[in-house]
Write an enzyme that holds these catalytic residues in place. Structure first.
Site, PDB file in Angstrom:
ATOM      1  N   GLU A 134       3.819  28.872 -69.646  1.00  0.00           N
ATOM      2  CA  GLU A 134       5.063  28.284 -70.153  1.00  0.00           C
ATOM      3  C   GLU A 134       5.855  27.706 -68.988  1.00  0.00           C
ATOM      4  OE1 GLU A 134       7.439  30.837 -72.654  1.00  0.00           O
ATOM      5  OE2 GLU A 134       9.303  29.943 -71.947  1.00  0.00           O
ATOM      6  N   GLU A 137      16.795  25.723 -69.484  1.00  0.00           N
ATOM      7  CA  GLU A 137      17.316  26.792 -70.319  1.00  0.00           C
ATOM      8  C   GLU A 137      18.771  27.023 -69.931  1.00  0.00           C
ATOM      9  OE1 GLU A 137      14.492  30.124 -71.904  1.00  0.00           O
ATOM     10  OE2 GLU A 137      14.184  29.940 -69.738  1.00  0.00           O
TER      11      GLU A 137
END
Length: 548
Positions: free
Chosen positions: A436, A441
């Site tokens: 990932e 974020e």
């Protein structure tokens, strides 16, 4: 009050039981049902609904055959079996009821139902499906997700969703025509071309000697074994509209003749049908099909993101772009929605998140040249919050390049927007094995900080490789979040500021295809506590671009 015709039949059955050799296996007592009685009710509203209520002494169950070639409806003592005839007109139908007792002993009775059937449809629904009198539909083969299968317990194809034109061409030459005559007759015609695409578990229904490979569907001619011309009906009950095509199928054969209509407009037909596999039998499956009118005529569809340009290897050639310039739902040629709360496999999406993902315009829409994903505080499907999550899996997957997103982030304690990537082999190489890459974020509980992370075996979850970049006004201004990804290095940026930098190698799972994801989560292990005063907030994305 509806007028009901009722018929009571009583039959006494005398069965002769053949004796067995002494060395035969004893199967227990043989007990034939006696005093078989059947109450037949025909609704007088011309709906074609017929109910059968059987009873008998010593009966274990009853098989009710409403049509000669159809599977029986199985009921127990005192339980009613219901069927709807949809052929228009006045006619009779023979119904056979078989009562089964111990040891396989049985008794039966044949009944005659006198029918007078007229069907009516809502005019708008009728026009959407059959036009002015006849309308032909074809597969929406150019769009991802036009064909899929999933667990009946969820409302999306979580097992498989087809990419554009992925399946056998014998499926895509089928046409489905719906018509009506103005006198209450509604007709369906399936033109399967030379062959029908058949689910692998159903092949033995028509070809008993066949040995299909597991999950290997086949193209075969079954035009002499299914109804290519039949009646159709739309039946509404409990808020659901069911499309019925007795003895036929909507192109792909999986033993399904009744389909729940998920969406029906003048330009789109989406259905969901439940399959009980034939041979080998197994767990029920939900199949999803999407059709569009033959020859088009619908609203212009969005263009796929591929530019057709070939990358130079220097990450300076635009090869894929999503500009979000077509108002309405996000382009289904680029994106698939992930719906739900992650249950039952990963409730809370594996992170204890509080939201339920939807594809509703309240949560996700393209307008003003932006993709807008809105997290909302509301009670929905058992969750206290809603939002949206979109992925390019099976529609755009790539290896290496520069990825950019220009966006303004939501605000509020507990919000957790993300722009990230997962390994395309996630289905066979579960997280964190697939890898990932988190390009952006953000958490509302730490407002002006952007996080970049890499997750892989040994470094995942709370132990991921992570770097934070202070960035003022992320919810007030648009910023560019980027990734430079090569065979040798992975570098994250906020505008022109380097965040995380990491050497790529064969020791980590970042030398293969990945796909894109964008979402807003609420709460969870990273989002943290949700502000009790939170109402809603929006993640606005101007564009996403990939250079190679």
């Amino acid at each position: 009050m509806k007028r009901i015709y009722q018929f009571i039949f009583i039959i006494t059955v005398i069965l002769g039981v053949q004796g067995c050799q002494e060395d035969d296996v004893a199967f227990g007592d043989v007990s034939a049902p006696t005093n078989l009685q059947v109450e037949l009710s025909v609704a007088s509203d011309q709906s074609g609904i017929v109910s059968v209520l059987p009873s008998a002494d010593n009966a274990i169950n009853f098989h009710v055959f409403f049509e000669p070639d159809a599977d029986p409806v199985v009921v127990s003592n005192g339980q009613e079996a219901t069927f709807r005839y949809i052929e228009v007109g006045q006619y009779t139908r023979e119904i056979v009821v078989v009562a089964f007792g111990r040891g396989g002993a049985s008794s039966s009775l044949q009944l005659t139902a006198e029918l007078d059937v007229i069907l009516t449809l809502d005019p708008e629904v009728q026009f959407a499906l059959a036009g002015d009198g006849t309308k032909t539909w074809v597969w929406d083969s150019g769009s991802g997700g036009h064909f899929g299968v999933g667990d009946p317990a969820v409302d999306f194809p979580n097992f498989f969703s087809a990419a554009p034109n992925q399946l056998d061409p014998c499926l895509y030459d089928d046409t489905l025509t719906f018509s009506f005559d103005g006198s209450g007759g509604f007709f369906y015609t399936l033109n399967p071309g030379d062959a029908t695409f058949i689910n692998w578990t159903e092949i033995k229904r028509f070809f008993p000697e066949a040995s299909p490979g597991e999950f290997v569907d086949e193209c075969r001619d079954i035009s002499d074994q299914i109804a290519l011309n039949t009646n159709f009906a739309l039946i509404e009950a409990d808020g659901t509209t069911t499309l019925t095509v007795p003895g036929s199928t909507l192109s792909y054969f999986a033993g399904i003749t009744e389909y729940e209509i998920i969406e029906l407009t003048e330009n789109k037909l989406v259905v969901r049908g439940l399959q009980d596999p034939f041979d080998p039998p197994g767990n029920q499956l939900a199949w999803y099909h999407t059709f569009v009118p033959e020859g088009g005529g619908g609203a212009p569809s969005c263009a796929g993101g591929a530019t057709g340009d070939v990358g130079s290897g220097n990450n300076d050639v635009l090869v894929w772009a999503e500009e979000f310039d077509v108002p309405g739902a996000p382009c289904d040629g680029n994106w698939t929605f992930e719906i739900g709360d992650g249950c039952p496999e990963l409730c809370g999406w594996g992170n204890g998140e509080a939201q339920y993902y939807t594809d509703r315009p309240e949560n996700v829409i393209v307008e003003d040249g932006m993709l807008k994903i809105t997290a909302r505080a509301e009670t929905f499907e058992g969750s206290g919050f809603t939002s949206a999550r979109m992925i390019t899996k099976d529609k755009f997957e790539f290896q290496y390049g520069r990825v950019e997103m220009r966006a303004k982030l939501p605000t509020g304690g507990g919000t957790w927007p993300a722009f990230w990537m997962l390994g395309a082999d996630i289905d066979t190489n579960p997280w964190p094995g697939a890898g990932e890459m988190d390009i952006m974020e953000h958490v509302g509980n730490n407002q002006d900080v952007i996080f970049n992370s890499l997750h892989f075996p040994g470094n995942s979850g709370g132990d991921a490789i992570t770097e934070s970049t202070p960035t003022a006004g992320v919810s007030d201004d648009f910023n560019i979040y980027a990734l430079e990804w090569t065979e040798d290095e992975i570098i994250f940026y906020v505008n022109d500021v380097v965040g995380l930098s990491f050497p790529n190698s064969d020791a980590v799972p970042f030398r293969k295809d990945f796909f894109l994801l964008v979402n807003v989560a609420m709460g969870g292990t990273f989002g943290g506590a949700i502000d009790p005063a939170f109402v809603e907030s929006t993640f606005e994305i101007d564009y996403i671009r990939v250079y190679q």
